[in-house]
Design a protein around this motif. Structure first.
Motif, PDB file in Angstrom:
ATOM      1  N   THR A  74       5.836   3.328   4.371  1.00  0.00           N
ATOM      2  CA  THR A  74       6.768   4.350   3.909  1.00  0.00           C
ATOM      3  C   THR A  74       7.803   3.723   2.987  1.00  0.00           C
ATOM      4  OG1 THR A  74       8.291   4.033   5.755  1.00  0.00           O
ATOM      5  CG2 THR A  74       6.458   5.577   6.094  1.00  0.00           C
ATOM      6  N   ASP A 112       0.809  -1.219   0.000  1.00  0.00           N
ATOM      7  CA  ASP A 112       0.000   0.000   0.000  1.00  0.00           C
ATOM      8  C   ASP A 112       0.839   1.264   0.000  1.00  0.00           C
ATOM      9  OD1 ASP A 112      -2.323  -1.439  -0.091  1.00  0.00           O
ATOM     10  OD2 ASP A 112      -2.709  -1.351   2.055  1.00  0.00           O
ATOM     11  N   GLU A 134      -1.077   3.991  -1.843  1.00  0.00           N
ATOM     12  CA  GLU A 134      -2.359   4.438  -1.316  1.00  0.00           C
ATOM     13  C   GLU A 134      -2.211   5.843  -0.726  1.00  0.00           C
ATOM     14  OE1 GLU A 134      -5.297   2.920  -1.489  1.00  0.00           O
ATOM     15  OE2 GLU A 134      -4.395   1.273  -2.624  1.00  0.00           O
ATOM     16  N   SER A 135      -3.335   6.488  -0.484  1.00  0.00           N
ATOM     17  CA  SER A 135      -3.331   7.798   0.160  1.00  0.00           C
ATOM     18  C   SER A 135      -4.346   7.782   1.300  1.00  0.00           C
ATOM     19  CB  SER A 135      -3.682   8.888  -0.849  1.00  0.00           C
ATOM     20  OG  SER A 135      -3.676  10.155  -0.241  1.00  0.00           O
ATOM     21  N   PRO A 136      -3.900   7.829   2.568  1.00  0.00           N
ATOM     22  CA  PRO A 136      -2.494   7.906   3.001  1.00  0.00           C
ATOM     23  C   PRO A 136      -1.779   6.579   2.781  1.00  0.00           C
ATOM     24  CG  PRO A 136      -3.915   7.661   4.905  1.00  0.00           C
ATOM     25  CD  PRO A 136      -4.831   7.813   3.716  1.00  0.00           C
ATOM     26  N   ARG A 137      -0.462   6.664   2.697  1.00  0.00           N
ATOM     27  CA  ARG A 137       0.326   5.473   2.427  1.00  0.00           C
ATOM     28  C   ARG A 137       0.233   4.467   3.577  1.00  0.00           C
ATOM     29  NH1 ARG A 137       5.710   8.390  -0.144  1.00  0.00           N
ATOM     30  NH2 ARG A 137       4.951   8.401  -2.305  1.00  0.00           N
TER      31      ARG A 137
END
Length: 520
Positions: free
Chosen positions: A476, A467, A470-473
Motif C-alpha cells: 500500500t 509491487d 501491480e494489480s492487486p498491489r
C-alpha cells in the motif's frame, strides 16, 4: 353415395379406360381450376393442365392402365399435385391431393440446409482471411490476401479489391483472383466512366451492395450484365473496406449461385470489410511509424462552415489542439485549449450541433480553459486522422484554422489534401520532407533519468520494487511511505510528479520518433 363423393376432402375424378371424364367432384374442380359441367365428357388430357412429364394423360394411353401414384408440378396452377390412378372393371378412379405446402416446406428446409452449409464454409473461410490479415503488412498484401481466399474457393467464382485513385474518386484495381472471365474485363472497362457499378455505390455510401440476379439489375451497365450471363455469374456482393467513417476501398465477390449472399452471409462479409479496413489503416500507421522520413504539410482551412473555425469565430477566441485520441467509433476524442473566452460559452455555442460535443471542462480560468470534446470524423481533424495522417498541431481562430500534419513520403498525399479541400475551403501553405533522428534505447532511458530529481527516482524505484503498481498491489501507499520514512501524502506527491515527467518524456520522445519533430 353421390353426396359423399361431392363432400370428399380430396379430389376425385372418374374416367373411362380410354380417358373420357365421366364425373368429377368439387374438390377436384378447385384443384384443377375447371368447371364440372364443362369437364364431363372431355378427354382427360384437356382436363389436366400441362406439366413437365404429362404423366397422367400418358397413363391412359397405355394398353392396360396400371395402378400408380404420380406427383408432378403444374406451372399453370402453381401447385404440386399427387395423383393416384386406380383402374376398375369399366371405370378408372383418379384421386388428387395438393402437396404444394409440403413441397414448399421441403424446399425451404433445403434452402436453410444449403445456407447453413455455405455459412459453415464461409465462416471457416473468413477465419482464414482474418488470420492472414494479421500477417499482412502492406495494402498490397491485404488486397491479395482477401482476393486469394475468397476468389479461389468453390463457393465463389471470383473476387477483386479496388481502391480510390490518388487524388480522385475513380476506383483502381488493387488485386483479383478466381475465374474472372469476361465479366471482370467488362467491370474494369467501366471503372471511371461515370457508370454506376455496385462497387462504386459501396465506396460512395459505405454500405454493402448486393445484386441477384445480375442479368436483371438495370442499374448495372449492360455490357457487364451480358458478360455475367455468358459466364454464368448470377450474384454479386460489394463490401466497402471501412474504418470509422473512412472508406478505403471495396471488395467485389461474384458467385454462380443465384441465391448467394443471404442476409446472414452479408453480415459475415461485413466483418471482413471492417477488419480489412482496420488492417489498411494499421498498414498506413505502420508505414508512418517505420519510415525514415516524413512529409510535413501545413493546411489552412478558411471556411467558416468548418465546425472548429465556426466555433472560434463565434467565440472570438483561439482554440488550440492539445492532443487527439482515436476511438473505436465514428468520433475523435480531443483536448482543446481555449484562449479569449469563458469555457462555458463554448458549451452554449456547440450545443445542438452534431460535429462537436463538449464532454467536460478539465480546467477553467477567467477567459481560458482546457476542454475535453468529441469530434465528428467529418471535421477537418477527423478527416486527416482517418486517412492515415497524424495531426502534429492545430490552431483555430476567427475565420481560419491551421493544421500541421505528417505523412510517410509514399502515402497518397494528394488524396488526403483533396479530401479536406473538397469538404472545406482552404489551401496548402507549405510542404516539406524531414529526415528522422534515431534515438537509442539507452539514450531514451538517460533522458528519462535526467528529468527526475534524486528523491523522485528513489520514491519511484521503491514503489516499483515493492509491487505498488501491480494489480492487486503488493504494497500500500502507507507501507511504501513507511519504508522511505515519509508520509503517505508526500509519497503520492512525489509519485505523481515523477510519473508526469516520465509520461511527458515518453510521449514527446514517441512523437519525435514517429513524426521526426524537434525536441521540446
Amino acid at each position: 353415395m353421390k353426396e359423399r363423393f361431392e363432400r370428399a376432402p380430396i379430389g376425385i375424378l372418374e374416367a373411362t379406360p380410354d380417358g373420357i371424364v365421366t364425373d368429377i367432384n368439387g374438390t377436384a374442380c378447385e384443384l384443377l381450376g375447371v368447371d364440372a359441367a364443362a369437364t364431363t365428357g372431355t378427354p382427360i388430357d384437356l382436363v389436366f393442365p400441362d406439366s413437365v412429364e404429362g404423366a397422367v394423360p400418358a397413363a391412359f394411353e397405355e394398353e392396360r392402365i396400371a395402378e400408380s401414384t404420380i406427383e408432378e408440378y403444374y406451372p399453370g396452377l402453381e401447385r404440386w399435385l399427387s395423383v393416384s390412378i386406380v383402374p376398375g372393371d369399366d371405370t378408372v378412379a383418379v384421386y388428387l391431393t395438393d402437396e404444394s405446402s409440403i413441397r414448399k416446406q421441403e424446399r425451404h428446409n433445403d434452402r436453410l440446409e444449403d445456407e447453413l452449409d455455405r455459412l459453415t464454409v464461409l465462416n471457416g473461410l473468413v477465419s482464414a482471411v482474418l488470420a492472414d490479415l494479421i500477417e499482412a503488412s502492406t495494402r498490397e498484401e491485404i488486397a491479395e490476401t482477401v482476393c486469394e481466399r475468397l476468389g479461389e474457393t468453390d463457393i465463389y467464382e471470383f473476387a477483386w479489391v479496388g481502391e480510390r485513385e490518388v487524388g480522385g474518386d475513380d476506383i483502381v484495381v488493387r488485386a483479383s483472383a478466381g475465374t474472372t472471365g469476361r465479366t471482370f474485363d467488362r467491370i474494369q472497362g467501366h471503372l471511371g466512366d461515370a457508370t454506376d457499378l455496385p462497387e462504386d455505390r459501396a465506396v460512395e455510401t459505405g454500405v454493402p451492395q448486393v445484386s441477384r440476379p445480375i442479368a436483371d439489375d438495370r442499374s448495372i451497365p449492360e455490357a457487364v450484365r451480358r458478360a455475367a450471363f455468358a459466364d454464368g455469374v448470377q450474384s454479386l456482393l460489394a463490401i466497402p473496406l471501412t474504418y470509422g467513417s473512412s472508406v478505403y476501398g471495396v471488395v467485389g465477390v461474384y458467385a454462380t449461385d443465384r441465391d448467394a449472399f443471404s442476409e446472414r452471409e452479408r453480415a459475415v462479409f461485413g466483418t471482413v470489410g471492417s477488419i480489412a479496413g482496420f488492417a489498411v489503416n494499421a498498414a498506413r500507421n505502420r508505414t508512418l511509424l517505420f519510415s525514415d522520413s516524413v512529409v510535413e504539410l501545413d493546411l489552412q482551412v478558411s471556411d467558416t462552415g468548418a465546425p472548429l473555425v465556426a466555433v472560434a469565430t463565434e467565440l472570438e477566441a483561439t482554440l488550440t489542439v492539445e492532443g487527439l485520441v482515436s476511438q473505436d467509433s465514428d468520433r475523435l476524442l480531443g483536448f482543446l485549449r481555449v484562449d479569449g473566452a469563458v469555457p462555458e460559452r463554448f458549451a452554449s455555442v456547440v450545443s445542438g450541433g452534431d460535429a462537436i460535443e463538449l464532454s467536460r471542462i478539465v480546467d477553467e480560468e477567467e477567459s481560458a480553459g482546457l476542454l475535453e470534446v468529441e469530434l465528428d470524423m467529418e471535421t477537418s481533424l477527423g478527416i486527416v486522422s482517418t486517412h492515415g495522417a497524424t495531426v502534429q498541431s492545430a490552431r483555430f481562430e476567427s475565420g481560419r484554422g491551421r493544421l500541421e500534419i505528417e505523412l510517410p513520403p509514399e502515402e497518397e498525399i494528394r488524396r488526403i489534401v483533396d479530401t479536406v479541400l473538397r469538404r472545406f475551403d482552404g489551401e496548402v501553405l507549405a510542404k516539406r520532407e524531414e529526415e528522422r533522428e534515431i534515438e537509442t534505447a539507452r539514450g531514451f532511458r538517460e533522458g528519462l533519468r535526467d528529468r527526475l530529481t534524486d528523491r523522485q527516482e528513489t520514491v519511484l524505484r521503491t514503489a516499483f520494487l515493492a509491487d505498488y503498481f501491480e494489480s492487486p498491489r503488493g504494497s500500500t501507499a502507507e507501507e511504501v511511505a513507511t519504508a522511505l520514512d515519509i508520509t503517505a501524502p508526500t509519497l503520492l506527491y512525489h509519485l505523481r510528479a515523477s510519473q508526469r515527467k516520465l509520461l511527458e518524456e515518453f510521449f514527446q520522445t514517441a512523437d519525435r520518433d514517429l513524426h521526426g519533430g524537434p525536441e521540446t
